[in-house]
Write an enzyme that holds these catalytic residues in place. Structure first.
Site, PDB file in Angstrom:
ATOM      1  N   GLY A 290      -0.388  -6.022  -1.335  1.00 26.86           N
ATOM      2  CA  GLY A 290      -1.681  -5.767  -2.291  1.00 26.86           C
ATOM      3  C   GLY A 290      -2.372  -7.107  -2.523  1.00 26.86           C
TER       4      GLY A 290
ATOM      5  N   GLY B  23      -0.079   0.004   3.635  1.00 24.19           N
ATOM      6  CA  GLY B  23      -0.528   0.721   2.346  1.00 24.19           C
ATOM      7  C   GLY B  23      -2.085   1.049   2.228  1.00 24.19           C
TER       8      GLY B  23
ATOM      9  N   GLU C 267       8.211  -1.329  -5.006  1.00 21.22           N
ATOM     10  CA  GLU C 267       7.631  -0.545  -5.982  1.00 21.22           C
ATOM     11  C   GLU C 267       8.938   0.313  -6.667  1.00 21.22           C
ATOM     12  OE1 GLU C 267       3.180  -0.654  -4.304  1.00 21.22           O
ATOM     13  OE2 GLU C 267       4.346   1.264  -4.612  1.00 21.22           O
TER      14      GLU C 267
ATOM     15  N   GLU D 235       8.834  -6.042   3.859  1.00 20.21           N
ATOM     16  CA  GLU D 235       7.619  -6.318   3.233  1.00 20.21           C
ATOM     17  C   GLU D 235       7.960  -7.546   2.083  1.00 20.21           C
ATOM     18  OE1 GLU D 235       5.181  -2.496   2.874  1.00 20.21           O
ATOM     19  OE2 GLU D 235       6.896  -2.260   1.551  1.00 20.21           O
TER      20      GLU D 235
ATOM     21  N   ASN E 230       1.788   4.462   4.255  1.00 21.26           N
ATOM     22  CA  ASN E 230       2.164   4.992   2.992  1.00 21.26           C
ATOM     23  C   ASN E 230       1.081   5.192   2.066  1.00 21.26           C
ATOM     24  OD1 ASN E 230       3.514   5.046   0.665  1.00 21.26           O
ATOM     25  ND2 ASN E 230       4.358   2.957   0.402  1.00 21.26           N
ATOM     26  N   TRP E 231       0.961   6.333   1.683  1.00 24.11           N
ATOM     27  CA  TRP E 231      -0.332   6.691   0.754  1.00 24.11           C
ATOM     28  C   TRP E 231      -0.041   6.548  -0.512  1.00 24.11           C
ATOM     29  CZ3 TRP E 231      -2.293  12.317   2.709  1.00 24.11           C
ATOM     30  CH2 TRP E 231      -2.495  12.067   4.056  1.00 24.11           C
ATOM     31  N   LYS E 232       1.195   6.213  -0.952  1.00 22.26           N
ATOM     32  CA  LYS E 232       1.734   6.102  -2.398  1.00 22.26           C
ATOM     33  C   LYS E 232       1.068   7.190  -3.188  1.00 22.26           C
ATOM     34  CE  LYS E 232       1.925   1.283  -1.706  1.00 22.26           C
ATOM     35  NZ  LYS E 232       1.882  -0.331  -1.824  1.00 22.26           N
TER      36      LYS E 232
ATOM     37  N   SER F  86      -0.285  -6.379   3.074  1.00 21.37           N
ATOM     38  CA  SER F  86      -1.794  -6.636   3.506  1.00 21.37           C
ATOM     39  C   SER F  86      -2.037  -6.772   4.904  1.00 21.37           C
ATOM     40  CB  SER F  86      -2.126  -8.166   3.023  1.00 21.37           C
ATOM     41  OG  SER F  86      -2.009  -8.095   1.551  1.00 21.37           O
TER      42      SER F  86
ATOM     43  N   HIS G 186      11.594   0.718  -1.506  1.00 19.13           N
ATOM     44  CA  HIS G 186      10.162   0.145  -1.670  1.00 19.13           C
ATOM     45  C   HIS G 186      10.336  -0.832  -2.782  1.00 19.13           C
ATOM     46  CE1 HIS G 186       5.929  -0.597  -1.942  1.00 19.13           C
ATOM     47  NE2 HIS G 186       5.954  -0.308  -0.601  1.00 19.13           N
TER      48      HIS G 186
END
Length: 262
Positions: free
Chosen positions: A180, A241, A106, A174, A12-14, A220, A104
């Protein structure tokens, strides 16, 4: 029921890499995996670029006949209309996307997406032939209050409400507290939740769907911890990520079988 599930390593490049950077990165990743003699039938590798990169990635994958899969980071619940800024599943299908990430943390946090919204997007994805990667996970407060699997299972059940038949889907566990943070869940923690999610899938959609659905761990993930997760019977890959933006690291994660000698 015994089903062999092909591991999936999903990057996932975000909101990173423009379309030119995406082309360069995808080429480098494909070369790195080719040089390592990676077997894509043994471990599938998928990338999830921003919307603006998808056409460039599609053109490159088609032209160079790359074995990489790709998908989008979100989809609209609507097919078309006055929905400024949203992207229809029909558009993603026209770009030959295979996957789309939904729910997700986010999106849930920054865009106030509810379980109901995620469920509507799951239906939209399936309608347009996309494989939803349904993200579920608990905060540290949820973990303390409800235990390890209660919130992820509830989120999955809500996302699949009204879905019938034998849909092709992926579930990504997740834990929000791990994303992160540099502090991943333990493989045992991931397995506990993955097993609870598979049991929920069996309850909702039957044994065959539960046995075939790949359940990923995300949070992570790195090349030096992926092997531990992949030893667990109900963990079938990872949603990655930051590490997916580093060619050497992402390719090493995809080649987990080699660097653990299995």
């Amino acid at each position: 029921m015994v089903t062999t599930r092909t591991p999936l390593m999903a990057g996932n490049w975000k909101m990173n890499l423009d379309h030119l950077q995406a082309i360069a990165f995808t080429q480098k990743l494909a070369w790195a995996l080719k040089d390592a003699k990676h077997d894509f039938d043994d471990v599938e590798v998928a990338i999830f670029p921003p919307y603006t990169d998808l056409r460039s990635v599609q053109t490159l994958v088609d032209a160079d006949k790359l074995s990489l899969s790709y998908g989008a980071q979100d989809v609209s619940a609507h097919d078309s209309g006055a929905y400024t800024g949203e992207i229809s599943g029909a558009f993603l299908s026209a770009l030959a996307c295979r996957y789309v990430i939904l729910g997700h943390s986010e999106r849930r946090t920054l865009h106030a997406e509810t379980d109901e919204v995620v469920g509507s997007k799951v239906k939209a994805a399936l309608k347009h032939g996309l494989v939803p990667v349904i993200c579920v996970g608990e905060t540290s407060e949820d973990l303390e209050k409800f235990g390890a699997s209660a919130v992820p299972v509830a989120q999955l059940k809500a996302a699949l409400e009204g879905v019938e038949g034998t849909p092709d889907l992926v579930v990504a566990y997740e834990p929000v507290w791990a994303i992160g943070s540099g502090q991943a869940a333990t493989p045992e923690q991931a397995q506990t939740v993955a097993k609870a999610l598979r049991d929920a899938l069996e309850e909702l959609l039957g044994e065959s769907v539960a046995a075939a659905t790949r359940i990923l761990y995300g949070g992570s993930v790195k090349s030096d911890n992926i092997a531990g997760f992949m030893r667990e019977p109900d963990v079938d890959g990872a949603l990655i990520g930051g590490a997916s933006l580093k060619v050497d690291e992402f390719s090493a994660i995809a080649r987990f079988r080699q660097h653990v000698g299995s």
